[in-house]
Design an enzyme around this catalytic site. Structure first.
Site, PDB file in Angstrom:
ATOM      1  N   ASP A 106       5.742   5.871  -4.125  1.00 43.13           N
ATOM      2  CA  ASP A 106       5.557   4.558  -3.495  1.00 43.13           C
ATOM      3  C   ASP A 106       6.506   4.438  -2.309  1.00 43.13           C
ATOM      4  O   ASP A 106       7.695   4.225  -2.480  1.00 43.13           O
ATOM      5  CB  ASP A 106       5.810   3.442  -4.498  1.00 43.13           C
ATOM      6  CG  ASP A 106       5.555   2.066  -3.913  1.00 43.13           C
ATOM      7  OD1 ASP A 106       5.016   1.976  -2.789  1.00 43.13           O
ATOM      8  OD2 ASP A 106       5.906   1.080  -4.566  1.00 43.13           O
ATOM      9  N   CYS A 157       2.178  -1.596   2.540  1.00 41.97           N
ATOM     10  CA  CYS A 157       1.950  -0.713   1.393  1.00 41.97           C
ATOM     11  C   CYS A 157       0.621   0.030   1.430  1.00 41.97           C
ATOM     12  O   CYS A 157       0.579   1.231   1.191  1.00 41.97           O
ATOM     13  CB  CYS A 157       2.113  -1.458   0.075  1.00 41.97           C
ATOM     14  SG  CYS A 157       0.826  -2.660  -0.313  1.00 41.97           S
ATOM     15  N   HIS A 211      -0.781  -4.601  -4.223  1.00 36.01           N
ATOM     16  CA  HIS A 211       0.061  -3.453  -3.900  1.00 36.01           C
ATOM     17  C   HIS A 211      -0.683  -2.179  -4.292  1.00 36.01           C
ATOM     18  O   HIS A 211      -1.385  -2.154  -5.305  1.00 36.01           O
ATOM     19  CB  HIS A 211       1.389  -3.556  -4.661  1.00 36.01           C
ATOM     20  CG  HIS A 211       2.414  -2.558  -4.251  1.00 36.01           C
ATOM     21  ND1 HIS A 211       2.870  -2.432  -2.956  1.00 36.01           N
ATOM     22  CD2 HIS A 211       3.082  -1.611  -4.958  1.00 36.01           C
ATOM     23  CE1 HIS A 211       3.780  -1.472  -2.895  1.00 36.01           C
ATOM     24  NE2 HIS A 211       3.913  -0.959  -4.104  1.00 36.01           N
TER      25      HIS A 211
END
Length: 182
Positions: free
Chosen positions: A126, A73, A111
């Site tokens: 995302d 991420c 994250h």
């Protein structure tokens, strides 16, 4: 486009298979987001193998664009955020928390997500969740379908929103920080 040393937004676009004009519009945001997900896999092999990892953009760019690897991420969204900024989008990095519902405040910051301000509203981009929505998410409460799968967004409080993943996802949800006044 201004460029960091050794980093080229056009090479990134080539990596994800995008050509032609890329004005900072909602349509372009959707195209880039989906193309990134289709071209670059979620991958955390370095973490699993105990190799050093970094969130420095030039190293991430080298790994993903030059060496055609995937990323986790912070790498994936870090690269996407840089590229969107180079294309003229207004991007803010924001704290995410995967599995906060289960493990509490200790998950805050595990994250990275991106918020993109558009004339049409605020969007969550995302590409680093691994199995999340194909398109950026308009940050409004409610259910939505992405890639044929059901998701939902809800406001938790003044600080946090929640994205509920589709029923077959690896993680049930993650939270992300709000912007002041939104």
């Amino acid at each position: 486009m201004t460029q960091a040393v050794g980093m080229d937004a056009n090479a990134y676009l080539d990596r994800i298979g995008i050509s032609g004009p890329v004005p900072p519009t909602l349509e372009t945001l959707k195209r880039v987001h989906a193309a990134h997900l289709r071209a670059i896999p979620y991958e955390n092999l370095d973490v699993q193998l105990g190799r050093p990892v970094t969130i420095e953009r030039p190293a991430i760019y080298d790994k993903i664009v030059c060496r055609h690897r995937g990323g986790w991420c912070y790498e994936m969204n870090g690269l996407l955020g840089w590229a969107l900024g180079e294309l003229g989008f207004k991007v803010t990095r924001a704290t995410g928390a995967v599995m906060r519902e289960m493990f509490g405040e200790g998950t805050e910051g595990n994250h990275l997500v991106l918020k993109v301000e558009m004339d049409e509203g605020l969007y969550l981009a995302d590409v680093g969740f691994g199995d999340g929505p194909i398109e950026p998410i308009h940050i409004v409460e409610g259910d939505f379908i992405s890639g044929g799968l059901p998701f939902s967004v809800s406001r938790i409080d003044e600080k946090w929103w929640r994205l509920r993943n589709h029923p077959w996802g690896r993680r049930a949800e993650f939270r992300f920080q709000s912007c002041a006044g939104r």
